[in-house]
Design a protein around this motif. Structure first.
Motif, PDB file in Angstrom:
ATOM      1  N   ALA A 166      31.828  46.003  32.352  1.00 31.93           N
ATOM      2  CA  ALA A 166      30.858  45.563  33.095  1.00 31.93           C
ATOM      3  C   ALA A 166      30.002  44.796  32.414  1.00 31.93           C
ATOM      4  CB  ALA A 166      30.237  46.922  33.798  1.00 31.93           C
ATOM      5  N   VAL A 167      29.686  43.668  33.396  1.00 31.16           N
ATOM      6  CA  VAL A 167      28.781  42.512  32.420  1.00 31.16           C
ATOM      7  C   VAL A 167      27.596  42.314  33.698  1.00 31.16           C
ATOM      8  CG1 VAL A 167      28.488  40.370  31.401  1.00 31.16           C
ATOM      9  CG2 VAL A 167      30.639  41.535  31.340  1.00 31.16           C
ATOM     10  N   ALA A 168      26.347  42.349  33.051  1.00 31.48           N
ATOM     11  CA  ALA A 168      25.208  41.991  34.066  1.00 31.48           C
ATOM     12  C   ALA A 168      25.054  40.661  34.344  1.00 31.48           C
ATOM     13  CB  ALA A 168      23.763  42.464  33.365  1.00 31.48           C
ATOM     14  N   LEU A 169      24.908  40.078  35.396  1.00 33.52           N
ATOM     15  CA  LEU A 169      24.804  38.460  35.726  1.00 33.52           C
ATOM     16  C   LEU A 169      23.432  38.159  35.565  1.00 33.52           C
ATOM     17  CD1 LEU A 169      27.505  38.132  38.511  1.00 33.52           C
ATOM     18  CD2 LEU A 169      27.744  37.691  36.099  1.00 33.52           C
ATOM     19  N   PRO A 170      22.920  37.033  35.330  1.00 32.43           N
ATOM     20  CA  PRO A 170      21.816  36.607  35.326  1.00 32.43           C
ATOM     21  C   PRO A 170      21.000  36.168  36.555  1.00 32.43           C
ATOM     22  CG  PRO A 170      23.047  34.626  34.755  1.00 32.43           C
ATOM     23  CD  PRO A 170      24.163  35.939  34.618  1.00 32.43           C
ATOM     24  N   ALA A 171      22.014  36.334  37.692  1.00 31.72           N
ATOM     25  CA  ALA A 171      21.568  36.080  39.164  1.00 31.72           C
ATOM     26  C   ALA A 171      22.482  36.583  40.066  1.00 31.72           C
ATOM     27  CB  ALA A 171      21.309  34.898  39.256  1.00 31.72           C
ATOM     28  N   PRO A 172      22.499  37.250  41.184  1.00 30.29           N
ATOM     29  CA  PRO A 172      23.343  37.516  42.018  1.00 30.29           C
ATOM     30  C   PRO A 172      24.469  36.651  42.530  1.00 30.29           C
ATOM     31  CG  PRO A 172      21.487  37.449  43.376  1.00 30.29           C
ATOM     32  CD  PRO A 172      21.045  37.279  41.838  1.00 30.29           C
ATOM     33  N   LEU A 173      25.649  36.985  42.595  1.00 33.97           N
ATOM     34  CA  LEU A 173      26.589  35.902  43.423  1.00 33.97           C
ATOM     35  C   LEU A 173      27.239  36.717  44.539  1.00 33.97           C
ATOM     36  CD1 LEU A 173      28.884  34.988  40.189  1.00 33.97           C
ATOM     37  CD2 LEU A 173      27.280  33.274  41.775  1.00 33.97           C
ATOM     38  N   PRO A 174      27.884  35.968  45.541  1.00 31.20           N
ATOM     39  CA  PRO A 174      28.467  36.483  46.761  1.00 31.20           C
ATOM     40  C   PRO A 174      29.435  37.577  46.237  1.00 31.20           C
ATOM     41  CG  PRO A 174      28.486  34.276  47.102  1.00 31.20           C
ATOM     42  CD  PRO A 174      27.908  34.496  45.575  1.00 31.20           C
ATOM     43  N   HIS A 175      30.042  38.455  47.010  1.00 32.17           N
ATOM     44  CA  HIS A 175      30.783  39.473  46.840  1.00 32.17           C
ATOM     45  C   HIS A 175      32.198  39.078  46.608  1.00 32.17           C
ATOM     46  CE1 HIS A 175      32.338  43.882  47.618  1.00 32.17           C
ATOM     47  NE2 HIS A 175      32.424  43.657  46.799  1.00 32.17           N
ATOM     48  N   LEU A 176      32.940  39.251  45.646  1.00 33.87           N
ATOM     49  CA  LEU A 176      34.193  38.535  45.230  1.00 33.87           C
ATOM     50  C   LEU A 176      35.143  39.771  44.723  1.00 33.87           C
ATOM     51  CD1 LEU A 176      35.402  35.864  45.526  1.00 33.87           C
ATOM     52  CD2 LEU A 176      34.799  35.600  43.051  1.00 33.87           C
ATOM     53  N   ILE A 177      36.276  39.933  45.198  1.00 31.15           N
ATOM     54  CA  ILE A 177      37.262  40.902  44.573  1.00 31.15           C
ATOM     55  C   ILE A 177      38.401  39.971  44.311  1.00 31.15           C
ATOM     56  CG2 ILE A 177      38.800  42.700  45.047  1.00 31.15           C
ATOM     57  CD1 ILE A 177      36.596  44.064  46.418  1.00 31.15           C
ATOM     58  N   LEU A 178      38.887  40.410  42.999  1.00 34.61           N
ATOM     59  CA  LEU A 178      40.387  39.493  42.569  1.00 34.61           C
ATOM     60  C   LEU A 178      41.288  40.822  42.188  1.00 34.61           C
ATOM     61  CD1 LEU A 178      38.046  37.375  41.861  1.00 34.61           C
ATOM     62  CD2 LEU A 178      39.677  36.491  40.453  1.00 34.61           C
ATOM     63  N   ASP A 179      42.549  40.839  43.307  1.00 30.61           N
ATOM     64  CA  ASP A 179      43.375  42.010  43.256  1.00 30.61           C
ATOM     65  C   ASP A 179      44.435  41.474  41.917  1.00 30.61           C
ATOM     66  OD1 ASP A 179      45.146  44.140  43.194  1.00 30.61           O
ATOM     67  OD2 ASP A 179      45.573  43.454  45.028  1.00 30.61           O
ATOM     68  N   ALA A 180      44.445  41.843  40.695  1.00 31.64           N
ATOM     69  CA  ALA A 180      45.462  41.404  40.003  1.00 31.64           C
ATOM     70  C   ALA A 180      46.934  42.007  40.326  1.00 31.64           C
ATOM     71  CB  ALA A 180      45.174  41.773  38.410  1.00 31.64           C
ATOM     72  N   THR A 181      47.921  40.866  40.472  1.00 32.65           N
ATOM     73  CA  THR A 181      49.081  41.281  41.027  1.00 32.65           C
ATOM     74  C   THR A 181      49.960  41.890  39.766  1.00 32.65           C
ATOM     75  OG1 THR A 181      50.141  39.304  40.156  1.00 32.65           O
ATOM     76  CG2 THR A 181      49.500  39.303  42.641  1.00 32.65           C
ATOM     77  N   ALA A 182      49.624  41.703  38.588  1.00 31.13           N
ATOM     78  CA  ALA A 182      50.416  42.468  37.352  1.00 31.13           C
ATOM     79  C   ALA A 182      50.423  44.012  37.751  1.00 31.13           C
ATOM     80  CB  ALA A 182      49.715  41.898  36.106  1.00 31.13           C
ATOM     81  N   ASN A 183      49.294  44.661  38.076  1.00 28.83           N
ATOM     82  CA  ASN A 183      49.001  45.933  38.204  1.00 28.83           C
ATOM     83  C   ASN A 183      49.736  46.568  39.594  1.00 28.83           C
ATOM     84  OD1 ASN A 183      47.509  46.113  36.016  1.00 28.83           O
ATOM     85  ND2 ASN A 183      45.561  45.599  37.022  1.00 28.83           N
ATOM     86  N   ASN A 184      50.264  45.734  40.410  1.00 25.66           N
ATOM     87  CA  ASN A 184      50.684  46.336  41.818  1.00 25.66           C
ATOM     88  C   ASN A 184      52.179  46.496  41.617  1.00 25.66           C
ATOM     89  OD1 ASN A 184      48.051  45.558  42.779  1.00 25.66           O
ATOM     90  ND2 ASN A 184      48.575  43.815  43.654  1.00 25.66           N
ATOM     91  N   ARG A 185      52.442  47.506  42.194  1.00 23.42           N
ATOM     92  CA  ARG A 185      53.687  48.159  41.844  1.00 23.42           C
ATOM     93  C   ARG A 185      54.335  48.520  43.396  1.00 23.42           C
ATOM     94  NH1 ARG A 185      51.519  50.433  37.592  1.00 23.42           N
ATOM     95  NH2 ARG A 185      52.809  49.918  35.433  1.00 23.42           N
ATOM     96  N   ARG A 186      53.691  49.491  44.153  1.00 26.02           N
ATOM     97  CA  ARG A 186      54.119  49.959  45.518  1.00 26.02           C
ATOM     98  C   ARG A 186      53.050  49.347  46.418  1.00 26.02           C
ATOM     99  NH1 ARG A 186      56.619  55.784  45.168  1.00 26.02           N
ATOM    100  NH2 ARG A 186      58.353  55.268  43.457  1.00 26.02           N
ATOM    101  N   GLY A 187      52.490  48.213  45.984  1.00 19.75           N
ATOM    102  CA  GLY A 187      51.253  47.777  46.831  1.00 19.75           C
ATOM    103  C   GLY A 187      49.897  47.505  45.966  1.00 19.75           C
ATOM    104  N   SER A 188      48.959  47.145  46.478  1.00 19.52           N
ATOM    105  CA  SER A 188      47.482  47.043  45.930  1.00 19.52           C
ATOM    106  C   SER A 188      47.199  48.207  45.085  1.00 19.52           C
ATOM    107  CB  SER A 188      46.398  46.375  46.643  1.00 19.52           C
ATOM    108  OG  SER A 188      45.374  46.278  46.010  1.00 19.52           O
TER     109      SER A 188
END
Length: 373
Positions: A166-188
């Protein structure tokens, strides 16, 4: 990592730190709880057998065999309780240096790299892996200026562990989620369900590595963050992590269990912090949500206008904010509804079965023996 044991012990004594907090149970303490449960079930079975045998007699009198059996039960219980006393004393002792050597190496490695071991019994940042309705425990946890990483575990019947950064950003950014496909076996493997309408498809082969979700009206803003250099760094150094940007927090997380007992795990964290994080920090520093009133005009132009209007007053830029539509993705917690309630009931029933049930029946069997009928 490879220093001799005596040097590790001397270094740990010099920093005067305890590797394991008291609220993290050891294997010895777990063994004590198992022993207590077995004692209750032993008494339950033994006294119920004697009690049923006594109740079966027509005249209500006990025999010499019953007295001998009861005496044997009490003798075994006395020996068991004596052993339990020494077991508790043994469990209360600090682990041997050999047993703690792995934890010592881990904490000393963190200190050598500028991170302070700091376990926490509560969530220290907001993310999809730290929902408000669940208790979490962060151990091991290492903190530095604006950074923390370690292992996060949900405290519930169905235990879930996440390795996170977890890293603190200097200012807020819009909500963003990146789902890594390398971890997905039977779905997300995301702990929440994200609406498909919020998925953003990017050019190139980035979609093969990550599924990107952003609020519907903030697709262009996501492209501002996910520039080609950022995407390349994510693929090269963080392809095993899911990523979330929420307000002023940047969180990498994966269900993989990491014990930080090998250099590879430290190198993986270091690669993320040195190659990926600085690029996203730069984006956050310059980002302005022009949908928010007062942030529509570029700051430089606003500063010039203010200086011309009143040269004696120093212009202070407004605190950056994100519009309501960009603060949160539309997500659904799969752990809502009937399933978590049934799981909690099952966990409570298991605890009742392990402790109160044998205790009650053991008492009932003992009283049956005492009454003799």
């Amino acid at each position: 990592m490879n220093a001799p044991a005596d040097e590790v012990g001397a270094a740990m004594a010099a920093v005067r730190r305890d590797s394991r907090p008291r609220w993290v149970p050891t294997k010895r303490q777990v063994l004590v709880h198992v022993n207590h449960c077995l004692i209750l079930w032993y008494l339950c079975i033994a006294f119920m057998i004697i009690g049923v045998r006594v109740d079966s007699y027509q005249d209500g009198e006990t025999t010499a065999g019953d007295i001998a059996g009861l005496t044997g039960i009490i003798a075994i219980l006395a020996a068991w309780l004596f052993g339990t006393y020494w077991l508790r004393r043994w469990a209360a002792r600090p682990p041997s240096p050999r047993a703690r050597l792995k934890d010592w190496r881990r904490d000393l490695t963190a200190l050598a790299n500028g991170f302070l071991p700091s376990p926490s019994r509560d969530a220290t940042f907001a993310s999809v892996i730290t929902p408000r309705n669940r208790r979490v425990r962060e151990y091991p946890r290492f903190i530095g200026p604006g950074v923390e990483f370690g292992t996060l575990e949900h405290q519930r019947a169905k235990s879930v562990r996440w390795h996170y950064i977890a890293v603190a950003l200097p200012a807020p950014l819009p909500h963003l989620i990146l789902d890594a496909t390398a971890n997905n076996r039977r779905g997300s493997d995301l702990p929440v369900d994200v609406g498909r309408s919020q998925r953003l498809s990017l050019e190139g082969d980035f979609d093969r590595w990550f599924r990107v979700y952003t609020p519907t009206a903030y697709g262009a803003d996501a492209l501002y963050v996910l520039t080609p250099d950022v995407m390349a760094a994510l693929i090269d150094e963080a392809s095993g992590y899911n990523v979330e940007i929420v307000d002023d927090a940047l969180v990498f997380f994966t269900p993989a269990i990491v014990d930080f007992g090998s250099p590879e795990h430290w190198e993986a964290v270091g690669a993320v912090l040195s190659s990926v994080v600085p690029r996203i920090l730069a984006k956050a520093f310059h980002y302005v949500d022009e949908r928010v009133p007062g942030q529509e005009v570029p700051r430089a132009l606003t500063a010039v206008r203010t200086a011309l209007a009143d040269p004696e007053v120093a212009w202070t830029p407004p605190a950056p904010r994100i519009g309501a539509d960009g603060r949160r993705l539309d997500v659904r917690d799969p752990e809502t509804g009937l399933a978590p309630i049934l799981r909690a009931i099952g966990w409570f029933a298991l605890l009742v079965f392990l402790y109160p049930v044998p205790g009650i029946f053991a008492f009932a069997g003992f009283m049956s023996v005492i009454d003799g009928h």
